[in-house]
Design an enzyme around this catalytic site. Sequence first.
Site, PDB file in Angstrom:
ATOM      1  N   THR A 125      48.681  36.127  35.784  1.00 47.96           N
ATOM      2  CA  THR A 125      47.322  36.509  36.154  1.00 47.96           C
ATOM      3  C   THR A 125      47.007  37.977  35.915  1.00 47.96           C
ATOM      4  OG1 THR A 125      45.908  36.858  38.106  1.00 47.96           O
ATOM      5  CG2 THR A 125      48.236  36.664  38.532  1.00 47.96           C
ATOM      6  N   GLU A 127      45.614  39.711  37.967  1.00 45.04           N
ATOM      7  CA  GLU A 127      45.848  40.413  39.239  1.00 45.04           C
ATOM      8  C   GLU A 127      47.120  41.269  39.170  1.00 45.04           C
ATOM      9  OE1 GLU A 127      44.252  40.563  42.524  1.00 45.04           O
ATOM     10  OE2 GLU A 127      42.653  40.163  41.124  1.00 45.04           O
ATOM     11  N   TYR A 149      49.648  38.437  46.587  1.00 42.90           N
ATOM     12  CA  TYR A 149      49.515  37.449  45.504  1.00 42.90           C
ATOM     13  C   TYR A 149      49.919  38.079  44.167  1.00 42.90           C
ATOM     14  CZ  TYR A 149      47.154  34.620  41.916  1.00 42.90           C
ATOM     15  OH  TYR A 149      46.861  33.889  40.780  1.00 42.90           O
ATOM     16  N   LYS A 153      53.126  37.022  41.863  1.00 47.68           N
ATOM     17  CA  LYS A 153      52.914  36.537  40.489  1.00 47.68           C
ATOM     18  C   LYS A 153      53.664  37.407  39.482  1.00 47.68           C
ATOM     19  CE  LYS A 153      50.173  32.862  40.386  1.00 47.68           C
ATOM     20  NZ  LYS A 153      50.369  31.676  39.551  1.00 47.68           N
ATOM     21  N   HIS A 179      38.917  32.737  35.470  1.00 53.53           N
ATOM     22  CA  HIS A 179      38.176  31.695  34.746  1.00 53.53           C
ATOM     23  C   HIS A 179      37.626  30.693  35.754  1.00 53.53           C
ATOM     24  CE1 HIS A 179      42.522  30.999  34.539  1.00 53.53           C
ATOM     25  NE2 HIS A 179      42.243  29.738  34.760  1.00 53.53           N
TER      26      HIS A 179
HETATM   27  P1  NAP Z   1      43.905  26.186  42.295  1.00 49.67           P
HETATM   28  O1  NAP Z   1      42.631  25.442  42.039  1.00 49.67           O
HETATM   29  O2  NAP Z   1      44.058  26.947  43.570  1.00 49.67           O
HETATM   30  O3  NAP Z   1      45.117  25.117  42.203  1.00 49.67           O
HETATM   31  C1  NAP Z   1      46.425  25.429  42.562  1.00 49.67           C
HETATM   32  C2  NAP Z   1      47.138  24.140  42.970  1.00 49.67           C
HETATM   33  O4  NAP Z   1      48.489  24.474  43.368  1.00 49.67           O
HETATM   34  C3  NAP Z   1      46.507  23.424  44.150  1.00 49.67           C
HETATM   35  O5  NAP Z   1      46.124  22.127  43.750  1.00 49.67           O
HETATM   36  C4  NAP Z   1      47.601  23.376  45.206  1.00 49.67           C
HETATM   37  O6  NAP Z   1      47.712  22.145  45.875  1.00 49.67           O
HETATM   38  C5  NAP Z   1      48.872  23.557  44.368  1.00 49.67           C
HETATM   39  N1  NAP Z   1      49.987  24.055  45.198  1.00 49.67           N
HETATM   40  C6  NAP Z   1      49.934  25.041  46.121  1.00 49.67           C
HETATM   41  N2  NAP Z   1      51.135  25.178  46.703  1.00 49.67           N
HETATM   42  C7  NAP Z   1      51.965  24.268  46.149  1.00 49.67           C
HETATM   43  C8  NAP Z   1      53.313  23.925  46.346  1.00 49.67           C
HETATM   44  N3  NAP Z   1      54.083  24.529  47.263  1.00 49.67           N
HETATM   45  N4  NAP Z   1      53.864  22.933  45.579  1.00 49.67           N
HETATM   46  C9  NAP Z   1      53.100  22.275  44.693  1.00 49.67           C
HETATM   47  N5  NAP Z   1      51.788  22.544  44.463  1.00 49.67           N
HETATM   48  C10 NAP Z   1      51.234  23.531  45.197  1.00 49.67           C
HETATM   49  O7  NAP Z   1      44.204  27.185  41.096  1.00 49.67           O
HETATM   50  P2  NAP Z   1      43.589  27.248  39.604  1.00 49.67           P
HETATM   51  O8  NAP Z   1      42.365  28.081  39.625  1.00 49.67           O
HETATM   52  O9  NAP Z   1      43.566  25.871  39.032  1.00 49.67           O
HETATM   53  O10 NAP Z   1      44.705  28.132  38.891  1.00 49.67           O
HETATM   54  C11 NAP Z   1      45.865  27.535  38.329  1.00 49.67           C
HETATM   55  C12 NAP Z   1      46.982  28.560  38.285  1.00 49.67           C
HETATM   56  O11 NAP Z   1      46.579  29.677  37.501  1.00 49.67           O
HETATM   57  C13 NAP Z   1      47.394  29.146  39.632  1.00 49.67           C
HETATM   58  O12 NAP Z   1      48.773  29.380  39.583  1.00 49.67           O
HETATM   59  C14 NAP Z   1      46.650  30.471  39.710  1.00 49.67           C
HETATM   60  O13 NAP Z   1      47.343  31.373  40.551  1.00 49.67           O
HETATM   61  C15 NAP Z   1      46.676  30.884  38.254  1.00 49.67           C
HETATM   62  N6  NAP Z   1      45.559  31.709  37.787  1.00 49.67           N
HETATM   63  C16 NAP Z   1      44.280  31.320  38.021  1.00 49.67           C
HETATM   64  C17 NAP Z   1      43.229  32.078  37.494  1.00 49.67           C
HETATM   65  C18 NAP Z   1      41.803  31.666  37.690  1.00 49.67           C
HETATM   66  O14 NAP Z   1      40.919  32.503  37.476  1.00 49.67           O
HETATM   67  N7  NAP Z   1      41.528  30.411  38.020  1.00 49.67           N
HETATM   68  C19 NAP Z   1      43.510  33.229  36.731  1.00 49.67           C
HETATM   69  C20 NAP Z   1      44.837  33.569  36.502  1.00 49.67           C
HETATM   70  C21 NAP Z   1      45.862  32.786  37.020  1.00 49.67           C
HETATM   71  P3  NAP Z   1      46.697  21.659  47.034  1.00 49.67           P
HETATM   72  O15 NAP Z   1      45.524  21.098  46.292  1.00 49.67           O
HETATM   73  O16 NAP Z   1      47.502  20.633  47.734  1.00 49.67           O
HETATM   74  O17 NAP Z   1      46.342  22.859  47.848  1.00 49.67           O
HETATM   75  O1  F7E Z   2      37.225  37.440  44.096  1.00 47.38           O
HETATM   76  C1  F7E Z   2      34.959  39.927  45.541  1.00 47.38           C
HETATM   77  C2  F7E Z   2      36.439  40.045  45.832  1.00 47.38           C
HETATM   78  O2  F7E Z   2      38.348  35.532  45.218  1.00 47.38           O
HETATM   79  C3  F7E Z   2      36.621  38.138  43.031  1.00 47.38           C
HETATM   80  C4  F7E Z   2      41.966  33.903  41.580  1.00 47.38           C
HETATM   81  O3  F7E Z   2      41.752  32.789  40.736  1.00 47.38           O
HETATM   82  O4  F7E Z   2      41.254  35.419  39.864  1.00 47.38           O
HETATM   83  C5  F7E Z   2      41.012  35.010  41.194  1.00 47.38           C
HETATM   84  O5  F7E Z   2      41.214  36.108  42.092  1.00 47.38           O
HETATM   85  C6  F7E Z   2      36.035  39.422  43.546  1.00 47.38           C
HETATM   86  C7  F7E Z   2      36.979  40.249  44.429  1.00 47.38           C
HETATM   87  O6  F7E Z   2      38.842  36.058  42.792  1.00 47.38           O
HETATM   88  C8  F7E Z   2      33.497  37.855  48.129  1.00 47.38           C
HETATM   89  O7  F7E Z   2      36.689  41.150  46.725  1.00 47.38           O
HETATM   90  C9  F7E Z   2      33.046  39.727  47.172  1.00 47.38           C
HETATM   91  O8  F7E Z   2      36.889  41.605  44.078  1.00 47.38           O
HETATM   92  O9  F7E Z   2      36.702  35.071  43.369  1.00 47.38           O
HETATM   93  P1  F7E Z   2      37.747  35.928  43.935  1.00 47.38           P
HETATM   94  P2  F7E Z   2      40.043  37.093  42.533  1.00 47.38           P
HETATM   95  O10 F7E Z   2      40.468  37.746  43.777  1.00 47.38           O
HETATM   96  O11 F7E Z   2      39.629  37.956  41.389  1.00 47.38           O
HETATM   97  C10 F7E Z   2      42.579  35.912  39.599  1.00 47.38           C
HETATM   98  C11 F7E Z   2      42.681  36.238  38.128  1.00 47.38           C
HETATM   99  C12 F7E Z   2      43.635  34.997  40.085  1.00 47.38           C
HETATM  100  O12 F7E Z   2      44.724  34.934  39.523  1.00 47.38           O
HETATM  101  C13 F7E Z   2      43.420  34.364  41.425  1.00 47.38           C
HETATM  102  O13 F7E Z   2      44.257  33.217  41.579  1.00 47.38           O
HETATM  103  O14 F7E Z   2      34.920  39.123  44.361  1.00 47.38           O
HETATM  104  N1  F7E Z   2      34.181  39.256  46.597  1.00 47.38           N
HETATM  105  N2  F7E Z   2      32.623  38.900  48.111  1.00 47.38           N
HETATM  106  C14 F7E Z   2      34.489  38.091  47.170  1.00 47.38           C
HETATM  107  N3  F7E Z   2      35.479  37.227  46.942  1.00 47.38           N
HETATM  108  C15 F7E Z   2      35.519  36.096  47.672  1.00 47.38           C
HETATM  109  N4  F7E Z   2      36.479  35.189  47.423  1.00 47.38           N
HETATM  110  N5  F7E Z   2      34.578  35.828  48.634  1.00 47.38           N
HETATM  111  C16 F7E Z   2      33.548  36.679  48.902  1.00 47.38           C
HETATM  112  O15 F7E Z   2      32.718  36.420  49.775  1.00 47.38           O
END
Ligand code: NAP
Ligand code: F7E
Length: 341
Positions: A125, A127, A149, A153, A179
């Site tokens: 990520t 992050e 987090y 990661k 995304h």
């Molecule tokens: P997500 O919607 O939060 O899905 C993550 C899944 O992991 C959930 O279905 C959760 O299960 C499962 N999980 C959590 N703990 C587990 C465990 N102990 N054993 C098995 N499964 C478990 O995340 P996503 O947005 O699809 O992202 C996919 C991956 O890419 C994640 O690793 C995330 O950190 C990474 N990532 C996401 C983004 C983004 O912007 N979306 C960007 C960079 C990296 P439950 O449904 O049971 O809770």
């Molecule tokens: O926050 C600000 C918050 O929680 C984005 C995950 O998929 O992307 C995601 O992480 C921004 C932050 O995503 C609210 O402070 C303001 O600056 O949507 P977010 P994230 O933290 O960027 C990365 C790439 C991952 O890997 C992660 O798994 O938005 N913000 N107000 C807020 N955020 C939330 N959630 N809620 C608010 O009310």
Amino acid sequence: MKRALITGIRGQDGAYLSRLLLEKGYEVYGADRRSGDSSFWRLAELGIERDVKVRYMDLLELTNVMREVEKIGPDEVYNLAAQSFVQASFEQPIITADIDAVGVLRLLEALRTLKADTRFYQASTSEMFGKVQSIPQSEKTPFYPRSPYGVAKLYGHWITVNYRESYGMFTCSGILFNHESPLRGLEFVTRKITRGLAQIKLGLLDKIVLGNMDSKRDWGYAPEYVEAMWMMLQQKSPDDYVIATGETHTVREFVEFSMKHAGFDLAWEGEGAGEKGIDRKTGRTLVEISAEFFRPAEVDILVGNPEKAAETFGWRPKTRFEELARIMVEADIKRIERSRS
Ligand code: NAP
Ligand code: F7E
């Protein structure tokens, strides 16, 4: 027929990646940690609920992981499972580390022991860049995570690199920037906004309460990002890649574009914690700020350089920021309308 195992099958990316691999003729196994929820709503929305073979597998339980890896014998493993909510990682840092850091190691150990020729994708990520050391961020940018987090990661990333270098395994780390999509979890800011706006529009909610409006993110469209995951595993040799759009926008801008698509005419009033988003037509407050949603340490700006992926395997983002907001707002409005009819 190639066999893929996807962990995190209930998540946003798990659903889109399953659809992509099924279209490509894969046999798709989805690992589910058995949370007690019997609905696979994302797979159902994509119409593939019956096509994915779901297996119970929790990344916290090594023997469970080993048994499933042995039974399935995957050609490719996509490790998408994680505690993925940054804000929650400040409250639950230990479980986050156990899943997002050591969980990766458990899976890699199972593969090294039982099927070392499996191609492995790790969901890393942006992050990990945290307090960014250069703009834009590429594969060469030093890491500086800002949350439990991000730190967990980073371990997942380096252990993936280490197993490649130590044991010659085909392991790739995809450093994906944010995304989003209509399948995004409701806790993330984009979906919180688009779902909230749809509810306001249809009379089900008064206002949206948000945190830091100034943080900037590089937001792309999730279905395109899972294609990059698959492409990484099809290369001759394993490597790590940044996947991003190369554009950055504030949370405030995401609110503005979403409001526009939902038919509101938004004006901002006040500053800091007192800032409000007001609908010009009605004078109604639609957005407020609360300290509750601020983080102990913030990532102020992220913007990625996806050139290496473009040059190596031709991946380029297609959906731009404003279009992404439109897709998400329209999907949320339609969903609520459908559920009411
Ligand atoms: P997500 O919607 O939060 O899905 C993550 C899944 O992991 C959930 O279905 C959760 O299960 C499962 N999980 C959590 N703990 C587990 C465990 N102990 N054993 C098995 N499964 C478990 O995340 P996503 O947005 O699809 O992202 C996919 C991956 O890419 C994640 O690793 C995330 O950190 C990474 N990532 C996401 C983004 C983004 O912007 N979306 C960007 C960079 C990296 P439950 O449904 O049971 O809770
Ligand atoms: O926050 C600000 C918050 O929680 C984005 C995950 O998929 O992307 C995601 O992480 C921004 C932050 O995503 C609210 O402070 C303001 O600056 O949507 P977010 P994230 O933290 O960027 C990365 C790439 C991952 O890997 C992660 O798994 O938005 N913000 N107000 C807020 N955020 C939330 N959630 N809620 C608010 O009310």
